[in-house]
Design a protein around this motif. Structure first.
Motif, PDB file in Angstrom:
ATOM      1  N   GLY A 125       4.963   6.589  34.402  1.00 50.66           N
ATOM      2  CA  GLY A 125       4.272   7.319  35.466  1.00 50.66           C
ATOM      3  C   GLY A 125       3.164   8.203  34.917  1.00 50.66           C
ATOM      4  O   GLY A 125       2.069   8.275  35.477  1.00 50.66           O
ATOM      5  N   GLU A 126       3.446   8.864  33.781  1.00 50.18           N
ATOM      6  CA  GLU A 126       2.418   9.681  33.130  1.00 50.18           C
ATOM      7  C   GLU A 126       1.226   8.817  32.724  1.00 50.18           C
ATOM      8  O   GLU A 126       0.075   9.187  32.927  1.00 50.18           O
ATOM      9  CB  GLU A 126       2.985  10.377  31.894  1.00 50.18           C
ATOM     10  CG  GLU A 126       3.960  11.477  32.193  1.00 50.18           C
ATOM     11  CD  GLU A 126       4.550  12.091  30.932  1.00 50.18           C
ATOM     12  OE1 GLU A 126       4.192  11.661  29.804  1.00 50.18           O
ATOM     13  OE2 GLU A 126       5.375  12.992  31.073  1.00 50.18           O
ATOM     14  N   SER A 127       1.522   7.677  32.151  1.00 50.86           N
ATOM     15  CA  SER A 127       0.456   6.773  31.705  1.00 50.86           C
ATOM     16  C   SER A 127      -0.380   6.276  32.878  1.00 50.86           C
ATOM     17  O   SER A 127      -1.610   6.220  32.789  1.00 50.86           O
ATOM     18  CB  SER A 127       1.052   5.575  30.962  1.00 50.86           C
ATOM     19  OG  SER A 127       1.677   5.988  29.785  1.00 50.86           O
ATOM     20  N   ILE A 128       0.269   5.911  33.968  1.00 49.04           N
ATOM     21  CA  ILE A 128      -0.455   5.435  35.155  1.00 49.04           C
ATOM     22  C   ILE A 128      -1.329   6.550  35.722  1.00 49.04           C
ATOM     23  O   ILE A 128      -2.498   6.327  36.076  1.00 49.04           O
ATOM     24  CB  ILE A 128       0.518   4.888  36.212  1.00 49.04           C
ATOM     25  CG1 ILE A 128       1.177   3.601  35.703  1.00 49.04           C
ATOM     26  CG2 ILE A 128      -0.202   4.648  37.547  1.00 49.04           C
ATOM     27  CD1 ILE A 128       2.354   3.143  36.544  1.00 49.04           C
ATOM     28  N   ALA A 129      -0.795   7.771  35.786  1.00 43.40           N
ATOM     29  CA  ALA A 129      -1.563   8.898  36.318  1.00 43.40           C
ATOM     30  C   ALA A 129      -2.805   9.151  35.460  1.00 43.40           C
ATOM     31  O   ALA A 129      -3.905   9.365  35.982  1.00 43.40           O
ATOM     32  CB  ALA A 129      -0.687  10.146  36.395  1.00 43.40           C
ATOM     33  N   LEU A 130      -2.635   9.118  34.139  1.00 37.84           N
ATOM     34  CA  LEU A 130      -3.780   9.324  33.249  1.00 37.84           C
ATOM     35  C   LEU A 130      -4.787   8.184  33.367  1.00 37.84           C
ATOM     36  O   LEU A 130      -6.002   8.410  33.359  1.00 37.84           O
ATOM     37  CB  LEU A 130      -3.307   9.479  31.806  1.00 37.84           C
ATOM     38  CG  LEU A 130      -2.571  10.778  31.512  1.00 37.84           C
ATOM     39  CD1 LEU A 130      -1.933  10.732  30.129  1.00 37.84           C
ATOM     40  CD2 LEU A 130      -3.500  11.969  31.640  1.00 37.84           C
ATOM     41  N   GLU A 140      -8.335  11.873  26.396  1.00 37.91           N
ATOM     42  CA  GLU A 140      -9.785  12.071  26.447  1.00 37.91           C
ATOM     43  C   GLU A 140     -10.415  11.882  25.067  1.00 37.91           C
ATOM     44  O   GLU A 140     -11.457  11.254  24.930  1.00 37.91           O
ATOM     45  CB  GLU A 140     -10.109  13.457  27.013  1.00 37.91           C
ATOM     46  CG  GLU A 140      -9.861  13.553  28.501  1.00 37.91           C
ATOM     47  CD  GLU A 140     -10.042  14.962  29.052  1.00 37.91           C
ATOM     48  OE1 GLU A 140     -10.414  15.888  28.295  1.00 37.91           O
ATOM     49  OE2 GLU A 140      -9.793  15.128  30.254  1.00 37.91           O
ATOM     50  N   GLN A 141      -9.749  12.383  24.023  1.00 35.82           N
ATOM     51  CA  GLN A 141     -10.256  12.198  22.669  1.00 35.82           C
ATOM     52  C   GLN A 141     -10.207  10.728  22.276  1.00 35.82           C
ATOM     53  O   GLN A 141     -11.132  10.208  21.653  1.00 35.82           O
ATOM     54  CB  GLN A 141      -9.451  13.043  21.672  1.00 35.82           C
ATOM     55  CG  GLN A 141     -10.012  12.993  20.269  1.00 35.82           C
ATOM     56  CD  GLN A 141     -11.423  13.561  20.178  1.00 35.82           C
ATOM     57  OE1 GLN A 141     -11.713  14.632  20.693  1.00 35.82           O
ATOM     58  NE2 GLN A 141     -12.329  12.826  19.533  1.00 35.82           N
ATOM     59  N   PHE A 142      -9.134  10.050  22.653  1.00 34.70           N
ATOM     60  CA  PHE A 142      -9.006   8.620  22.363  1.00 34.70           C
ATOM     61  C   PHE A 142     -10.138   7.839  23.007  1.00 34.70           C
ATOM     62  O   PHE A 142     -10.760   6.984  22.388  1.00 34.70           O
ATOM     63  CB  PHE A 142      -7.650   8.105  22.856  1.00 34.70           C
ATOM     64  CG  PHE A 142      -7.511   6.613  22.756  1.00 34.70           C
ATOM     65  CD1 PHE A 142      -7.260   6.004  21.537  1.00 34.70           C
ATOM     66  CD2 PHE A 142      -7.648   5.817  23.884  1.00 34.70           C
ATOM     67  CE1 PHE A 142      -7.147   4.630  21.434  1.00 34.70           C
ATOM     68  CE2 PHE A 142      -7.529   4.439  23.798  1.00 34.70           C
ATOM     69  CZ  PHE A 142      -7.288   3.845  22.564  1.00 34.70           C
ATOM     70  N   MET A 161      -5.351   6.345  36.032  1.00 37.95           N
ATOM     71  CA  MET A 161      -6.062   6.508  37.310  1.00 37.95           C
ATOM     72  C   MET A 161      -7.123   7.604  37.213  1.00 37.95           C
ATOM     73  O   MET A 161      -8.214   7.474  37.759  1.00 37.95           O
ATOM     74  CB  MET A 161      -5.073   6.821  38.433  1.00 37.95           C
ATOM     75  CG  MET A 161      -4.110   5.683  38.737  1.00 37.95           C
ATOM     76  SD  MET A 161      -4.930   4.182  39.290  1.00 37.95           S
ATOM     77  CE  MET A 161      -5.438   4.669  40.927  1.00 37.95           C
ATOM     78  N   LYS A 162      -6.812   8.678  36.485  1.00 38.15           N
ATOM     79  CA  LYS A 162      -7.777   9.766  36.348  1.00 38.15           C
ATOM     80  C   LYS A 162      -8.992   9.315  35.549  1.00 38.15           C
ATOM     81  O   LYS A 162     -10.133   9.574  35.934  1.00 38.15           O
ATOM     82  CB  LYS A 162      -7.132  10.972  35.686  1.00 38.15           C
ATOM     83  CG  LYS A 162      -8.125  12.105  35.528  1.00 38.15           C
ATOM     84  CD  LYS A 162      -7.490  13.373  35.082  1.00 38.15           C
ATOM     85  CE  LYS A 162      -8.587  14.430  35.060  1.00 38.15           C
ATOM     86  NZ  LYS A 162      -8.100  15.741  34.854  1.00 38.15           N
ATOM     87  N   HIS A 163      -8.751   8.648  34.434  1.00 39.90           N
ATOM     88  CA  HIS A 163      -9.869   8.266  33.576  1.00 39.90           C
ATOM     89  C   HIS A 163     -10.605   7.032  34.078  1.00 39.90           C
ATOM     90  O   HIS A 163     -11.805   6.915  33.858  1.00 39.90           O
ATOM     91  CB  HIS A 163      -9.387   8.084  32.134  1.00 39.90           C
ATOM     92  CG  HIS A 163      -9.047   9.396  31.508  1.00 39.90           C
ATOM     93  ND1 HIS A 163      -9.993  10.214  30.949  1.00 39.90           N
ATOM     94  CD2 HIS A 163      -7.873  10.053  31.396  1.00 39.90           C
ATOM     95  CE1 HIS A 163      -9.417  11.311  30.511  1.00 39.90           C
ATOM     96  NE2 HIS A 163      -8.132  11.246  30.764  1.00 39.90           N
ATOM     97  N   ARG A 164      -9.928   6.146  34.756  1.00 39.13           N
ATOM     98  CA  ARG A 164     -10.573   4.927  35.256  1.00 39.13           C
ATOM     99  C   ARG A 164     -11.321   5.182  36.571  1.00 39.13           C
ATOM    100  O   ARG A 164     -12.422   4.695  36.768  1.00 39.13           O
ATOM    101  CB  ARG A 164      -9.505   3.841  35.450  1.00 39.13           C
ATOM    102  CG  ARG A 164      -9.978   2.567  36.066  1.00 39.13           C
ATOM    103  CD  ARG A 164     -10.827   1.764  35.122  1.00 39.13           C
ATOM    104  NE  ARG A 164     -11.255   0.551  35.785  1.00 39.13           N
ATOM    105  CZ  ARG A 164     -11.665  -0.503  35.169  1.00 39.13           C
ATOM    106  NH1 ARG A 164     -11.703  -0.536  33.866  1.00 39.13           N
ATOM    107  NH2 ARG A 164     -12.056  -1.556  35.836  1.00 39.13           N
ATOM    108  N   TYR A 165     -10.680   5.946  37.468  1.00 42.45           N
ATOM    109  CA  TYR A 165     -11.230   6.103  38.820  1.00 42.45           C
ATOM    110  C   TYR A 165     -11.544   7.543  39.203  1.00 42.45           C
ATOM    111  O   TYR A 165     -12.007   7.796  40.310  1.00 42.45           O
ATOM    112  CB  TYR A 165     -10.255   5.519  39.844  1.00 42.45           C
ATOM    113  CG  TYR A 165      -9.989   4.051  39.609  1.00 42.45           C
ATOM    114  CD1 TYR A 165     -10.952   3.100  39.903  1.00 42.45           C
ATOM    115  CD2 TYR A 165      -8.782   3.628  39.067  1.00 42.45           C
ATOM    116  CE1 TYR A 165     -10.724   1.746  39.676  1.00 42.45           C
ATOM    117  CE2 TYR A 165      -8.541   2.273  38.843  1.00 42.45           C
ATOM    118  CZ  TYR A 165      -9.508   1.349  39.136  1.00 42.45           C
ATOM    119  OH  TYR A 165      -9.280   0.014  38.908  1.00 42.45           O
TER     120      TYR A 165
END
Length: 138
Positions: free
Chosen positions: A32-37, A118-120, A39-43
């Motif tokens: 869930g954490e990965s999906i949330a991140l 974000e750094q990645f 979605m934030k960075h993609r969309y």
């Protein structure tokens, strides 16, 4: 397959899933954490994705596969399994299972993980170093 065969198959699959895949609540909470991140960075959308949301997403995939091939028993077996896992996660450990259950309000946006992602992303967009010692064939 009749319903008893399906349920027995599901029980067999779920019996050792914690040993195979890790603690259920942690695995689906991390997803869930990965999906949330993502979605934030993609969309650019900030949402909280709970463990049971992840299971529901997986169930949606199985539903689509079932619609594409209704004669494949695995699609039904997996859907029954996801429903059982969602129920267990939502209602707490059953039959003395020692599965840690994440609180229902665990919405996942840890700042440390977000900064690392974000750094990645920034590092991933940087040009790769050129090896000038490598010979190029013309």
């Amino acid at each position: 397959m009749d319903r008893n065969e399906i349920l027995n198959t599901v029980a067999g699959v779920l019996k050792d899933r914690g040993t195979t895949h890790g603690p259920m609540a942690k695995v689906y909470t991390d997803a869930g954490e990965s999906i949330a991140l993502y979605m934030k960075h993609r969309y650019g959308v900030t949402i909280g994705v709970l463990a049971d949301d992840v299971m529901e997403f997986l169930n949606c995939i199985k539903r689509a596969r079932r619609n594409a091939n209704p004669s494949e028993p695995d699609n039904y077996i997996d859907q029954v399994g996801y429903i059982a896992l969602m129920a267990e996660l939502s209602t707490g450990p059953v039959h003395n299972a020692k599965i840690p259950v994440a609180p229902a309000k665990t919405v996942l946006e840890p700042v440390e993980i977000e900064a690392a992602l974000e750094q990645f992303v920034k590092d991933s967009l940087a040009p790769l170093p050129v090896d000038k010692s490598a010979k190029t064939k013309v």
